[in-house]
Scaffold this motif. Structure first.
Motif, PDB file in Angstrom:
ATOM      1  N   ILE A   1      44.878  42.174  35.809  1.00 46.80           N
ATOM      2  CA  ILE A   1      43.610  42.151  36.543  1.00 46.80           C
ATOM      3  C   ILE A   1      42.602  41.390  35.697  1.00 46.80           C
ATOM      4  O   ILE A   1      42.376  41.712  34.541  1.00 46.80           O
ATOM      5  N   SER A   2      41.981  40.394  36.284  1.00 50.23           N
ATOM      6  CA  SER A   2      41.013  39.590  35.532  1.00 50.23           C
ATOM      7  C   SER A   2      39.655  40.284  35.509  1.00 50.23           C
ATOM      8  O   SER A   2      39.394  41.215  36.264  1.00 50.23           O
ATOM      9  N   ILE A   3      38.798  39.801  34.642  1.00 53.21           N
ATOM     10  CA  ILE A   3      37.451  40.368  34.504  1.00 53.21           C
ATOM     11  C   ILE A   3      36.657  40.178  35.801  1.00 53.21           C
ATOM     12  O   ILE A   3      35.852  41.026  36.169  1.00 53.21           O
ATOM     13  N   TRP A   4      36.904  39.083  36.500  1.00 53.30           N
ATOM     14  CA  TRP A   4      36.185  38.817  37.752  1.00 53.30           C
ATOM     15  C   TRP A   4      36.573  39.828  38.828  1.00 53.30           C
ATOM     16  O   TRP A   4      35.717  40.283  39.598  1.00 53.30           O
ATOM     17  N   GLN A   5      37.846  40.181  38.872  1.00 48.94           N
ATOM     18  CA  GLN A   5      38.280  41.181  39.851  1.00 48.94           C
ATOM     19  C   GLN A   5      37.644  42.538  39.551  1.00 48.94           C
ATOM     20  O   GLN A   5      37.233  43.251  40.470  1.00 48.94           O
ATOM     21  N   LEU A   6      37.550  42.872  38.279  1.00 52.47           N
ATOM     22  CA  LEU A   6      36.902  44.128  37.903  1.00 52.47           C
ATOM     23  C   LEU A   6      35.420  44.128  38.280  1.00 52.47           C
ATOM     24  O   LEU A   6      34.886  45.139  38.748  1.00 52.47           O
ATOM     25  N   LEU A   7      34.752  43.003  38.070  1.00 55.58           N
ATOM     26  CA  LEU A   7      33.330  42.909  38.431  1.00 55.58           C
ATOM     27  C   LEU A   7      33.131  43.032  39.933  1.00 55.58           C
ATOM     28  O   LEU A   7      32.160  43.665  40.389  1.00 55.58           O
ATOM     29  N   ILE A   8      34.022  42.446  40.720  1.00 63.01           N
ATOM     30  CA  ILE A   8      33.916  42.549  42.180  1.00 63.01           C
ATOM     31  C   ILE A   8      34.115  43.995  42.626  1.00 63.01           C
ATOM     32  O   ILE A   8      33.361  44.505  43.469  1.00 63.01           O
ATOM     33  N   VAL A   9      35.102  44.666  42.062  1.00 59.75           N
ATOM     34  CA  VAL A   9      35.340  46.074  42.405  1.00 59.75           C
ATOM     35  C   VAL A   9      34.125  46.920  42.010  1.00 59.75           C
ATOM     36  O   VAL A   9      33.693  47.791  42.768  1.00 59.75           O
ATOM     37  N   LEU A  10      33.562  46.673  40.833  1.00 59.73           N
ATOM     38  CA  LEU A  10      32.381  47.403  40.385  1.00 59.73           C
ATOM     39  C   LEU A  10      31.202  47.169  41.324  1.00 59.73           C
ATOM     40  O   LEU A  10      30.477  48.105  41.672  1.00 59.73           O
ATOM     41  N   ALA A  11      31.009  45.933  41.771  1.00 56.71           N
ATOM     42  CA  ALA A  11      29.918  45.626  42.702  1.00 56.71           C
ATOM     43  C   ALA A  11      30.115  46.352  44.025  1.00 56.71           C
ATOM     44  O   ALA A  11      29.149  46.881  44.610  1.00 56.71           O
ATOM     45  N   ILE A  12      31.336  46.421  44.527  1.00 61.10           N
ATOM     46  CA  ILE A  12      31.601  47.127  45.784  1.00 61.10           C
ATOM     47  C   ILE A  12      31.312  48.622  45.625  1.00 61.10           C
ATOM     48  O   ILE A  12      30.714  49.249  46.508  1.00 61.10           O
ATOM     49  N   ILE A  13      31.705  49.208  44.476  1.00 62.71           N
ATOM     50  CA  ILE A  13      31.457  50.631  44.235  1.00 62.71           C
ATOM     51  C   ILE A  13      29.960  50.907  44.186  1.00 62.71           C
ATOM     52  O   ILE A  13      29.485  51.892  44.755  1.00 62.71           O
ATOM     53  N   VAL A  14      29.201  50.033  43.545  1.00 67.74           N
ATOM     54  CA  VAL A  14      27.747  50.206  43.464  1.00 67.74           C
ATOM     55  C   VAL A  14      27.132  50.105  44.852  1.00 67.74           C
ATOM     56  O   VAL A  14      26.236  50.872  45.209  1.00 67.74           O
ATOM     57  N   LEU A  15      27.613  49.177  45.679  1.00 69.35           N
ATOM     58  CA  LEU A  15      27.082  49.041  47.038  1.00 69.35           C
ATOM     59  C   LEU A  15      27.414  50.265  47.893  1.00 69.35           C
ATOM     60  O   LEU A  15      26.592  50.697  48.704  1.00 69.35           O
ATOM     61  N   LEU A  16      28.611  50.821  47.717  1.00 66.79           N
ATOM     62  CA  LEU A  16      29.010  51.977  48.525  1.00 66.79           C
ATOM     63  C   LEU A  16      28.251  53.244  48.138  1.00 66.79           C
ATOM     64  O   LEU A  16      27.787  53.984  49.008  1.00 66.79           O
ATOM     65  N   PHE A  17      28.158  53.525  46.866  1.00 70.90           N
ATOM     66  CA  PHE A  17      27.592  54.797  46.415  1.00 70.90           C
ATOM     67  C   PHE A  17      26.122  54.714  46.022  1.00 70.90           C
ATOM     68  O   PHE A  17      25.415  55.713  46.072  1.00 70.90           O
ATOM     69  N   GLY A  18      25.662  53.592  45.561  1.00 67.42           N
ATOM     70  CA  GLY A  18      24.290  53.469  45.101  1.00 67.42           C
ATOM     71  C   GLY A  18      24.177  53.878  43.638  1.00 67.42           C
ATOM     72  O   GLY A  18      24.963  54.675  43.132  1.00 67.42           O
ATOM     73  N   THR A  19      23.216  53.323  42.956  1.00 66.46           N
ATOM     74  CA  THR A  19      23.076  53.554  41.523  1.00 66.46           C
ATOM     75  C   THR A  19      22.660  54.986  41.203  1.00 66.46           C
ATOM     76  O   THR A  19      23.087  55.552  40.206  1.00 66.46           O
ATOM     77  N   LYS A  20      21.817  55.600  42.049  1.00 68.99           N
ATOM     78  CA  LYS A  20      21.366  56.968  41.776  1.00 68.99           C
ATOM     79  C   LYS A  20      22.535  57.946  41.834  1.00 68.99           C
ATOM     80  O   LYS A  20      22.656  58.828  40.986  1.00 68.99           O
ATOM     81  N   LYS A  21      23.377  57.803  42.840  1.00 67.96           N
ATOM     82  CA  LYS A  21      24.507  58.709  42.975  1.00 67.96           C
ATOM     83  C   LYS A  21      25.499  58.492  41.833  1.00 67.96           C
ATOM     84  O   LYS A  21      26.046  59.446  41.285  1.00 67.96           O
ATOM     85  N   LEU A  22      25.722  57.238  41.442  1.00 66.65           N
ATOM     86  CA  LEU A  22      26.626  56.950  40.324  1.00 66.65           C
ATOM     87  C   LEU A  22      26.072  57.512  39.017  1.00 66.65           C
ATOM     88  O   LEU A  22      26.816  58.037  38.193  1.00 66.65           O
ATOM     89  N   ARG A  23      24.757  57.400  38.823  1.00 65.42           N
ATOM     90  CA  ARG A  23      24.124  57.941  37.626  1.00 65.42           C
ATOM     91  C   ARG A  23      24.260  59.460  37.594  1.00 65.42           C
ATOM     92  O   ARG A  23      24.548  60.054  36.559  1.00 65.42           O
ATOM     93  N   GLY A  24      24.074  60.096  38.744  1.00 64.99           N
ATOM     94  CA  GLY A  24      24.230  61.550  38.832  1.00 64.99           C
ATOM     95  C   GLY A  24      25.666  61.981  38.551  1.00 64.99           C
ATOM     96  O   GLY A  24      25.905  62.969  37.850  1.00 64.99           O
ATOM     97  N   MET A  25      26.619  61.215  39.086  1.00 64.67           N
ATOM     98  CA  MET A  25      28.028  61.536  38.832  1.00 64.67           C
ATOM     99  C   MET A  25      28.358  61.363  37.350  1.00 64.67           C
ATOM    100  O   MET A  25      29.099  62.162  36.777  1.00 64.67           O
TER     101      MET A  25
END
Length: 86
Positions: A6-30
């Motif tokens: 898995i390349s670094i770009w694929q990881l960044l895309i997955v991370l961006a999708i997770i942030v869009l789905l959950f939002g930064t506040k919910k991720l920070r709380g988790m």
């Protein structure tokens, strides 16, 4: 540079999708909840280890005290019986 194919770009895309789905506040709380759980687990483990250490120290102290309370010479009671007969 990749992680098991898995390349670094694929990881960044997955991370961006997770942030869009959950939002930064919910991720920070988790993340805070996860950190609190890990901290609580470590505290419980250290408390258990200190309790086990205390228990083993108490047992050693009891053994030491019981060895000190036993009479060193059993013949002392026999001598007093002999004196009573005289």
């Amino acid at each position: 540079m990749g992680f098991g194919g898995i390349s670094i770009w694929q990881l960044l895309i997955v991370l961006a999708i997770i942030v869009l789905l959950f939002g930064t506040k919910k991720l920070r709380g988790m993340g805070g909840d996860l950190g609190g759980a890990v901290k609580g687990f470590k505290k419980a483990m250290s408390d258990e280890q200190s309790a086990e250490k205390q228990t083993s120290e108490n047992k050693a102290e009891q053994i030491k005290n019981s060895a000190e309370s036993k009479p060193a010479d059993v013949n002392t009671t026999d001598k007093t019986k002999d004196n009573d007969k005289v």
